[in-house]
Write an enzyme that holds these catalytic residues in place. Structure first.
Site, PDB file in Angstrom:
ATOM      1  N   CYS A  20       0.870  -1.178   0.000  1.00 22.12           N
ATOM      2  CA  CYS A  20       0.000   0.000   0.000  1.00 22.12           C
ATOM      3  C   CYS A  20       0.910   1.231   0.000  1.00 22.12           C
ATOM      4  CB  CYS A  20      -0.920   0.009   1.214  1.00 22.12           C
ATOM      5  SG  CYS A  20      -1.765   1.584   1.412  1.00 22.12           S
ATOM      6  N   CYS A  35       0.578   3.423   3.122  1.00 21.72           N
ATOM      7  CA  CYS A  35       1.177   2.762   4.297  1.00 21.72           C
ATOM      8  C   CYS A  35       2.693   2.912   4.255  1.00 21.72           C
ATOM      9  CB  CYS A  35       0.808   1.281   4.354  1.00 21.72           C
ATOM     10  SG  CYS A  35      -0.819   0.938   5.046  1.00 21.72           S
ATOM     11  N   ASP A  62       0.432  16.561  -1.934  1.00 18.95           N
ATOM     12  CA  ASP A  62       0.105  15.709  -3.076  1.00 18.95           C
ATOM     13  C   ASP A  62       1.203  15.853  -4.132  1.00 18.95           C
ATOM     14  OD1 ASP A  62      -2.818  14.399  -4.222  1.00 18.95           O
ATOM     15  OD2 ASP A  62      -1.227  14.837  -5.683  1.00 18.95           O
ATOM     16  N   HIS A  82      -4.257   1.410   8.292  1.00 16.87           N
ATOM     17  CA  HIS A  82      -4.741   1.142   6.930  1.00 16.87           C
ATOM     18  C   HIS A  82      -6.233   0.885   6.936  1.00 16.87           C
ATOM     19  CE1 HIS A  82      -4.681  -0.050   2.737  1.00 16.87           C
ATOM     20  NE2 HIS A  82      -5.628  -0.900   3.107  1.00 16.87           N
ATOM     21  N   ASN A 123     -12.531  10.899  -1.804  1.00 17.11           N
ATOM     22  CA  ASN A 123     -13.024  10.083  -2.909  1.00 17.11           C
ATOM     23  C   ASN A 123     -13.130   8.644  -2.425  1.00 17.11           C
ATOM     24  OD1 ASN A 123     -12.963  12.242  -4.765  1.00 17.11           O
ATOM     25  ND2 ASN A 123     -10.786  11.919  -5.143  1.00 17.11           N
ATOM     26  N   GLY A 130     -14.049   8.199  -7.788  1.00  9.51           N
ATOM     27  CA  GLY A 130     -12.785   8.709  -8.324  1.00  9.51           C
ATOM     28  C   GLY A 130     -11.576   8.372  -7.477  1.00  9.51           C
ATOM     29  N   HIS A 185      -6.040   3.689   0.205  1.00 12.71           N
ATOM     30  CA  HIS A 185      -5.761   3.917   1.626  1.00 12.71           C
ATOM     31  C   HIS A 185      -6.476   5.233   1.911  1.00 12.71           C
ATOM     32  CE1 HIS A 185      -2.781   3.980   5.212  1.00 12.71           C
ATOM     33  NE2 HIS A 185      -3.517   5.085   5.328  1.00 12.71           N
ATOM     34  N   HIS A 205      -7.890   8.662   2.515  1.00 15.07           N
ATOM     35  CA  HIS A 205      -7.204   9.968   2.581  1.00 15.07           C
ATOM     36  C   HIS A 205      -8.200  11.070   2.306  1.00 15.07           C
ATOM     37  CE1 HIS A 205      -6.882   8.423  -1.551  1.00 15.07           C
ATOM     38  NE2 HIS A 205      -6.998   9.680  -1.948  1.00 15.07           N
ATOM     39  N   HIS A 213      -8.387  14.921   0.874  1.00 13.57           N
ATOM     40  CA  HIS A 213      -7.688  15.993   0.177  1.00 13.57           C
ATOM     41  C   HIS A 213      -8.024  17.323   0.853  1.00 13.57           C
ATOM     42  CE1 HIS A 213      -6.834  13.681  -3.650  1.00 13.57           C
ATOM     43  NE2 HIS A 213      -7.838  12.942  -3.174  1.00 13.57           N
TER      44      HIS A 213
HETATM   45  P1  5GP Z   1      -7.550   9.785  -5.007  1.00 10.22           P
HETATM   46  O1  5GP Z   1      -7.930   9.926  -6.452  1.00 10.22           O
HETATM   47  O2  5GP Z   1      -7.278   8.347  -4.628  1.00 10.22           O
HETATM   48  O3  5GP Z   1      -8.539  10.461  -4.099  1.00 10.22           O
HETATM   49  O4  5GP Z   1      -6.227  10.627  -4.824  1.00 10.22           O
HETATM   50  C1  5GP Z   1      -4.949  10.066  -4.779  1.00 10.22           C
HETATM   51  C2  5GP Z   1      -3.961  11.217  -4.757  1.00 10.22           C
HETATM   52  O5  5GP Z   1      -2.703  10.712  -4.393  1.00 10.22           O
HETATM   53  C3  5GP Z   1      -3.802  11.916  -6.131  1.00 10.22           C
HETATM   54  O6  5GP Z   1      -4.131  13.296  -5.985  1.00 10.22           O
HETATM   55  C4  5GP Z   1      -2.328  11.691  -6.458  1.00 10.22           C
HETATM   56  O7  5GP Z   1      -1.733  12.810  -7.085  1.00 10.22           O
HETATM   57  C5  5GP Z   1      -1.716  11.413  -5.092  1.00 10.22           C
HETATM   58  N1  5GP Z   1      -0.547  10.539  -5.131  1.00 10.22           N
HETATM   59  C6  5GP Z   1      -0.417   9.370  -5.826  1.00 10.22           C
HETATM   60  N2  5GP Z   1       0.782   8.821  -5.609  1.00 10.22           N
HETATM   61  C7  5GP Z   1       1.444   9.642  -4.751  1.00 10.22           C
HETATM   62  C8  5GP Z   1       2.744   9.593  -4.151  1.00 10.22           C
HETATM   63  O8  5GP Z   1       3.542   8.669  -4.352  1.00 10.22           O
HETATM   64  N3  5GP Z   1       3.071  10.608  -3.316  1.00 10.22           N
HETATM   65  C9  5GP Z   1       2.221  11.650  -3.072  1.00 10.22           C
HETATM   66  N4  5GP Z   1       2.653  12.601  -2.243  1.00 10.22           N
HETATM   67  N5  5GP Z   1       0.985  11.725  -3.603  1.00 10.22           N
HETATM   68  C10 5GP Z   1       0.590  10.729  -4.442  1.00 10.22           C
HETATM   69 ZN    ZN Z   2      -2.414   1.541   3.531  1.00 12.61          ZN
END
Ligand code: 5GP
Ligand code: ZN
Length: 124
Positions: free
Chosen positions: A4, A7, A30, A46, A96, A102, A107, A109, A111
């Site tokens: 993950c 994680c 991000d 997690h 999301n 989306g 994991h 999170h 925004h």
């Molecule tokens: P989701 O679409 O799952 O809500 O958002 C995932 C977010 O994680 C995206 O905005 C993407 O840019 C960010 N993200 C993906 N991989 C990484 C990473 O390795 N490091 C960081 N800091 N952000 C990431």
């Molecule tokens: Zn995780």
């Protein structure tokens, strides 16, 4: 949780621009920001999606949300009021969940977007 991404960030096995850490949460920038300020607030625990949360997770979810005003102050995006009481600045919080929501990283999170508009891919 093996394999993950978040994680691994929480365990510091993968680098991230961390702006806050406590016993339960981590906050980092991000990697592909959609706004001048774009932070991700994650629990160290997690949980794949918001749908995996149970009532027992309410304090953890509350902690994620309750951290936002402090982060907003630190990143100069807190809601401010003009002399006449008109609100200015501000930010957006977003979780999301699942494919239709989306979600790309499984994991949990939240925004936190803020800063002067326009922001990528968001009209409101
Ligand atoms: P989701 O679409 O799952 O809500 O958002 C995932 C977010 O994680 C995206 O905005 C993407 O840019 C960010 N993200 C993906 N991989 C990484 C990473 O390795 N490091 C960081 N800091 N952000 C990431
Ligand atoms: Zn995780």
């Amino acid at each position: 949780m093996e394999n993950c991404l978040f994680c691994k960030i929480a365990a510091k096995q993968i680098p991230a621009a961390v702006v806050h850490e406590d016993e339960d949460l981590m906050v980092f920038k991000d990697i592909n920001p959609a706004a001048p300020v774009h932070l991700l607030i994650i629990p160290k625990l997690h949980l794949s999606t918001l749908s995996d949360c149970k009532p027992e997770h309410a304090p953890l979810l509350g902690k994620m949300l309750a951290l936002v005003p402090q982060l907003a102050e630190q990143h100069d995006i807190a809601v401010a009021y003009e002399a006449d009481g008109t609100p200015a600045r501000g930010y957006k919080t977003l979780i999301n969940s699942g494919p239709d929501g989306g979600q790309e990283v499984y994991h949990l999170h939240m925004h936190l977007y803020g800063g002067p508009r326009p922001w990528r891919g968001m009209r409101t």
